[in-house]
Each structure stands twice: as C-alpha cells, then as structure tokens.
Design a protein around this motif. Structure first.
Motif, PDB file in Angstrom:
ATOM      1  N   LEU A  66      -7.075  12.283 -64.679  1.00 62.01           N
ATOM      2  CA  LEU A  66      -6.027  12.082 -65.675  1.00 62.01           C
ATOM      3  C   LEU A  66      -4.913  13.111 -65.496  1.00 62.01           C
ATOM      4  N   SER A  67      -3.719  12.619 -65.276  1.00 60.77           N
ATOM      5  CA  SER A  67      -2.559  13.477 -65.062  1.00 60.77           C
ATOM      6  C   SER A  67      -1.903  13.825 -66.393  1.00 60.77           C
ATOM      7  N   ARG A  68      -0.825  14.593 -66.331  1.00 62.11           N
ATOM      8  CA  ARG A  68      -0.095  14.943 -67.547  1.00 62.11           C
ATOM      9  C   ARG A  68       0.474  13.700 -68.218  1.00 62.11           C
ATOM     10  N   VAL A  69       0.909  12.734 -67.424  1.00 60.12           N
ATOM     11  CA  VAL A  69       1.438  11.490 -67.988  1.00 60.12           C
ATOM     12  C   VAL A  69       0.354  10.769 -68.784  1.00 60.12           C
ATOM     13  N   HIS A  70      -0.863  10.700 -68.224  1.00 57.51           N
ATOM     14  CA  HIS A  70      -1.980  10.068 -68.938  1.00 57.51           C
ATOM     15  C   HIS A  70      -2.233  10.770 -70.280  1.00 57.51           C
ATOM     16  N   LYS A  71      -2.181  12.090 -70.259  1.00 56.14           N
ATOM     17  CA  LYS A  71      -2.468  12.864 -71.473  1.00 56.14           C
ATOM     18  C   LYS A  71      -1.418  12.600 -72.557  1.00 56.14           C
ATOM     19  N   GLU A  72      -0.165  12.515 -72.146  1.00 57.92           N
ATOM     20  CA  GLU A  72       0.895  12.254 -73.119  1.00 57.92           C
ATOM     21  C   GLU A  72       0.786  10.829 -73.672  1.00 57.92           C
ATOM     22  N   ILE A  73       0.426   9.883 -72.814  1.00 62.30           N
ATOM     23  CA  ILE A  73       0.248   8.505 -73.264  1.00 62.30           C
ATOM     24  C   ILE A  73      -0.915   8.421 -74.245  1.00 62.30           C
ATOM     25  N   LYS A  88       0.347   9.476 -77.552  1.00 62.74           N
ATOM     26  CA  LYS A  88       1.300   8.463 -78.001  1.00 62.74           C
ATOM     27  C   LYS A  88       0.554   7.252 -78.567  1.00 62.74           C
ATOM     28  N   LEU A  89      -0.524   6.844 -77.913  1.00 63.67           N
ATOM     29  CA  LEU A  89      -1.307   5.705 -78.384  1.00 63.67           C
ATOM     30  C   LEU A  89      -2.020   6.019 -79.700  1.00 63.67           C
ATOM     31  N   ILE A  90      -2.449   7.258 -79.856  1.00 65.73           N
ATOM     32  CA  ILE A  90      -3.069   7.651 -81.131  1.00 65.73           C
ATOM     33  C   ILE A  90      -2.061   7.486 -82.268  1.00 65.73           C
ATOM     34  N   LYS A  91      -0.839   7.934 -82.039  1.00 62.03           N
ATOM     35  CA  LYS A  91       0.186   7.837 -83.079  1.00 62.03           C
ATOM     36  C   LYS A  91       0.574   6.388 -83.352  1.00 62.03           C
ATOM     37  N   LYS A 120       7.673  13.945 -69.834  1.00 63.43           N
ATOM     38  CA  LYS A 120       8.301  12.667 -70.120  1.00 63.43           C
ATOM     39  C   LYS A 120       7.460  11.542 -69.535  1.00 63.43           C
ATOM     40  N   ILE A 121       7.295  10.476 -70.311  1.00 63.82           N
ATOM     41  CA  ILE A 121       6.495   9.339 -69.861  1.00 63.82           C
ATOM     42  C   ILE A 121       7.404   8.335 -69.158  1.00 63.82           C
ATOM     43  N   PRO A 122       7.155   8.048 -67.880  1.00 63.14           N
ATOM     44  CA  PRO A 122       7.981   7.060 -67.168  1.00 63.14           C
ATOM     45  C   PRO A 122       7.862   5.674 -67.805  1.00 63.14           C
ATOM     46  N   ASP A 123       8.929   4.914 -67.768  1.00 68.40           N
ATOM     47  CA  ASP A 123       8.928   3.577 -68.379  1.00 68.40           C
ATOM     48  C   ASP A 123       7.948   2.631 -67.700  1.00 68.40           C
ATOM     49  N   ASN A 124       7.727   2.819 -66.401  1.00 67.37           N
ATOM     50  CA  ASN A 124       6.869   1.893 -65.647  1.00 67.37           C
ATOM     51  C   ASN A 124       5.432   2.388 -65.503  1.00 67.37           C
ATOM     52  N   ALA A 125       5.031   3.393 -66.271  1.00 67.43           N
ATOM     53  CA  ALA A 125       3.672   3.939 -66.160  1.00 67.43           C
ATOM     54  C   ALA A 125       2.658   2.920 -66.670  1.00 67.43           C
ATOM     55  N   ASN A 126       1.767   2.447 -65.768  1.00 71.14           N
ATOM     56  CA  ASN A 126       0.783   1.444 -66.191  1.00 71.14           C
ATOM     57  C   ASN A 126      -0.318   1.286 -65.145  1.00 71.14           C
ATOM     58  N   ASP A 127      -0.955   2.395 -64.747  1.00 74.94           N
ATOM     59  CA  ASP A 127      -2.033   2.296 -63.766  1.00 74.94           C
ATOM     60  C   ASP A 127      -3.351   1.950 -64.460  1.00 74.94           C
ATOM     61  N   ASN A 128      -4.453   1.979 -63.714  1.00 74.42           N
ATOM     62  CA  ASN A 128      -5.751   1.545 -64.253  1.00 74.42           C
ATOM     63  C   ASN A 128      -6.229   2.420 -65.405  1.00 74.42           C
ATOM     64  N   LYS A 129      -5.942   3.723 -65.335  1.00 78.98           N
ATOM     65  CA  LYS A 129      -6.343   4.620 -66.423  1.00 78.98           C
ATOM     66  C   LYS A 129      -5.590   4.267 -67.711  1.00 78.98           C
ATOM     67  N   ILE A 130      -4.314   3.967 -67.573  1.00 75.82           N
ATOM     68  CA  ILE A 130      -3.507   3.618 -68.740  1.00 75.82           C
ATOM     69  C   ILE A 130      -3.968   2.283 -69.316  1.00 75.82           C
ATOM     70  N   LYS A 131      -4.288   1.335 -68.436  1.00 81.03           N
ATOM     71  CA  LYS A 131      -4.781   0.035 -68.907  1.00 81.03           C
ATOM     72  C   LYS A 131      -6.101   0.194 -69.658  1.00 81.03           C
ATOM     73  N   LEU A 132      -6.962   1.100 -69.155  1.00 74.82           N
ATOM     74  CA  LEU A 132      -8.228   1.351 -69.838  1.00 74.82           C
ATOM     75  C   LEU A 132      -7.983   1.939 -71.221  1.00 74.82           C
ATOM     76  N   MET A 133      -7.061   2.902 -71.297  1.00 81.56           N
ATOM     77  CA  MET A 133      -6.738   3.497 -72.594  1.00 81.56           C
ATOM     78  C   MET A 133      -6.209   2.441 -73.562  1.00 81.56           C
ATOM     79  N   LYS A 134      -5.292   1.612 -73.070  1.00 81.05           N
ATOM     80  CA  LYS A 134      -4.691   0.598 -73.924  1.00 81.05           C
ATOM     81  C   LYS A 134      -5.735  -0.401 -74.419  1.00 81.05           C
TER      82      LYS A 134
END
Length: 369
Positions: free
Chosen positions: A290-297, A300-303, A329-343
């Motif tokens: 999990l990168s910094r982007v994952h952590k910020e997302i 963000k999802l909690i909120k 800063k969270i990139p607009d196109n951030a959507n890898d497998n880790k992010i999909k799992l979180m979502k």
C-alpha cells in the motif's frame, strides 16, 4: 554488475541457521564518524557514486589488508569490530535479547550467534548525520535501494528477515515482497520480523518463532479497536461519532442487501481480514503493497462512507496509524486492484434508510394554501 554495494556479512554457519532457521539481520544504514570528511557529503552520500570510494576511503588507505579494509566490506568490519570489543550499543542490546540473556554474555556466545546469521544494512550509501528519516515523504530515498536488497535476498535466500528500523519496515511493507509476521516485543530497538517469500516454514515452525521472539499478536480484536479509537480521538464516544449516512428512498425496497457493515469498528476489522491494515504493537499500520496514495484513499473512503466527526479525524487517524494523513494528492485516475478491493469493502457500509417525506410535504403545502 551487482546492484548492492555493501557485501553482506555471512556467518560461517549461516546455512545451518540460528535455531535451524536461516536468518538475515537487516539494519538501516552506516554512519561515518568523520563528519568533516569532504567525501561524506559527496561521493559517499549516493548509491551511484560510492563505488568510486571503495578503495579510496582515507580511513583505509595504507592499511595492510586491502581486501578487508574497503568500504564495500563495511558489514563485516562493523560486526567484527563489535565482536572485538568496540562499543556498539545497538548490537549489544540486540545480541542479549536474541540470546535471552540478562546478565553476563561471553565473547564465545556473541561469536556463536553472529556466526549463525547474516547481516547487512539496507541503505547502500552513508548518511552524513546518521539520522534515519521516516519512510513517508522520503519514499524515493528508500526505494532507490530496494532492487539492491532484492538481490541480497535472491543470493542469501533467508527464511526470516529481522528488521531493526521502523522506516525500513515501512519500506518493505510498501514494496510487498516479504510476508510480515509482526513486531518483536523487545525494548530499546524497534524490531520486526518478515518471512522471505517461498521460504519453507511449516505452521509449527512459524508458531514456535512467534513464541520464541515474543511477537506481538497481529490479531485485531473488537475491544482493542474500540479502545484505540477512543484513545486517538480522546473521546469516549468516538466509535458512535461515526454515524451511518442517511439514504432516502421513495418506496419500500425489497431484495437482499449486501450492506452489512454498520460501524467503523466492523469496517476496520473487515479491512484487516483482507490485509489492508495490520496491527503493529499498539498501533495500526497499512498492509503490504500500500502506497501513500492508497493510504489517502483509505481515509477519503472512510469520510465518504460515514458521517465522520468534522474536527480531528485526520489527526486521530494519524495517531492510530503513525502516518501523517493529508500530505499526498490523489491522482484522478487512481484505480488499481488495491483501490478496487478497498472500494468493494467500503461499499458494504450500511446507510440509514429513511422514506422520503414527499406526501407530508405536499399536505403541508395544501394546508398553507
């Protein structure tokens, strides 16, 4: 050409292992006491240029054994110096703790232990001030030497890696090639254990390791999470403060809902089940890869999933995870497998369903007319 500059010190009985398990001790970096040396902040401060100083270090020029006294042999020189009586407090404390000694430790016992393990530092150059910065905000500094570390792993093929430093632990977790076991519950040094991917360790061996090294339990329990939230927010009602969002509907909806997470504690436990978060002593930490982007997302999802407290959420979660949220800063196109799992997990957070009050509103309008 090899990628690592510093050649690991490999004990003569490394293949036999410490307690029968091949063990690599991984430190952070080397410190040069000659702070006025002109090379320290130039050639020796970079993994790319330190090679030119291998046989040119002023400390070693003129030494009789040039094959031994060179910078690339610093792993061996450092451990040998400790075994010969040079004061290295961190080596001394670690050796005592690994051998479960409280009082006298003989020179033979020290030598026997270091003959059974391998040792290297992660960073492949010197740091002038000797200070290890945190991994966050310095990812590129640490990640620059990750391929060199992977080469060490490939050559030595340890079964376990014991890491001395939190920043190095965070780096290994972020890159995700090692299996994290837990934090070793010893004072003085922040020490963590990883398993090398593909290492042949039976479940029985792993349980014995956890017991022998006094590994702090990874299990994330409901009671512990509640207490952590209360402590981090300094509020006895911190859990209840994360209220379900309201979702209005026009008619009674039928069918089965997959939304089965109704509070922040259940959500965190579900994330732990998927190894998105792990327990690290009395804190939470993010799981492997999990990168910094994952952590910020994640925050963000909690909120977005709860009516979170308006004040103090970033600060409280920073305490919980020992990570400063809000600095990436969270990139607009951030959507890898880790992010999909979180979502997918966050999508299961329940919403408080309320029937729209349209009919009553219409009656109110009629009465007013």
């Amino acid at each position: 050409m090899k990628k690592y500059f510093f050649t690991p010190r490999v004990g003569k009985d490394y293949e036999k292992g410490f307690h029968g398990i091949k063990t690599l001790i991984l430190g952070s970096h080397f410190y040069c006491p000659y702070t006025d040396c002109s090379h320290l902040k130039e050639e020796c401060a970079s993994s790319n240029t330190i090679w030119s100083m291998d046989a040119a270090c002023p400390c070693y020029v003129g030494k009789e054994d040039q094959n031994y006294y060179k910078l690339s042999n610093s792993d061996t020189i450092e451990v040998d110096s400790y075994l010969e009586g040079f004061p290295y407090p961190s080596f001394d404390a670690f050796t005592y703790l690994m051998l479960n000694k409280r009082d006298y430790l003989s020179e033979d016992e020290k030598l026997l232990f270091w003959d059974q393990v391998a040792f290297t530092n992660y960073i492949q150059h010197y740091w002038p001030n000797g200070y290890t910065p945190p991994y966050e905000d310095n990812e590129s500094l640490f990640d620059a030497d990750y391929e060199a570390f992977k080469e060490v792993l490939t050559e030595l093929r340890p079964q376990i890696v014991i890491v001395w430093n939190k920043a190095i632990k965070d780096c290994l977790l972020s890159n995700g090639d090692l299996q994290f076991v837990g934090m070793i519950n010893i004072p003085i040094i922040s020490t963590y254990m990883f398993i090398y991917e593909g290492a042949e360790l039976s479940p029985k061996q792993l349980e014995r390791l956890k017991k022998e090294y006094n590994i702090i339990s990874e299990k994330i329990e409901t009671k512990w999470l509640r207490e952590l939230l209360i402590e981090s927010f300094n509020d006895p009602h911190a859990v209840e403060a994360f209220r379900q969002k309201i979702e209005y509907f026009k008619c009674i909806q039928g069918g089965r809902s997959d939304s089965n997470i109704d509070n922040i504690v259940t959500l965190l436990k579900r994330c732990a089940t998927q190894k998105l978060i792990i327990r690290m002593g009395n804190k939470l930490n993010f799981g492997p890869g999990l990168s910094r982007v994952h952590k910020e997302i994640f925050l963000k999802l909690i909120k977005e999933s709860f009516d979170a407290p308006l004040k103090g959420t970033n600060e409280a979660f920073s305490k919980m995870f020992d990570y400063k949220f809000g600095h990436c800063k969270i990139p607009d196109n951030a959507n890898d497998n880790k992010i999909k799992l979180m979502k997918s997990i966050f999508s299961m957070v329940k919403k408080k369903k309320l029937k729209e009050r349209r009919e009553k509103d219409e009656e109110k309008l009629v009465s007013q007319n």
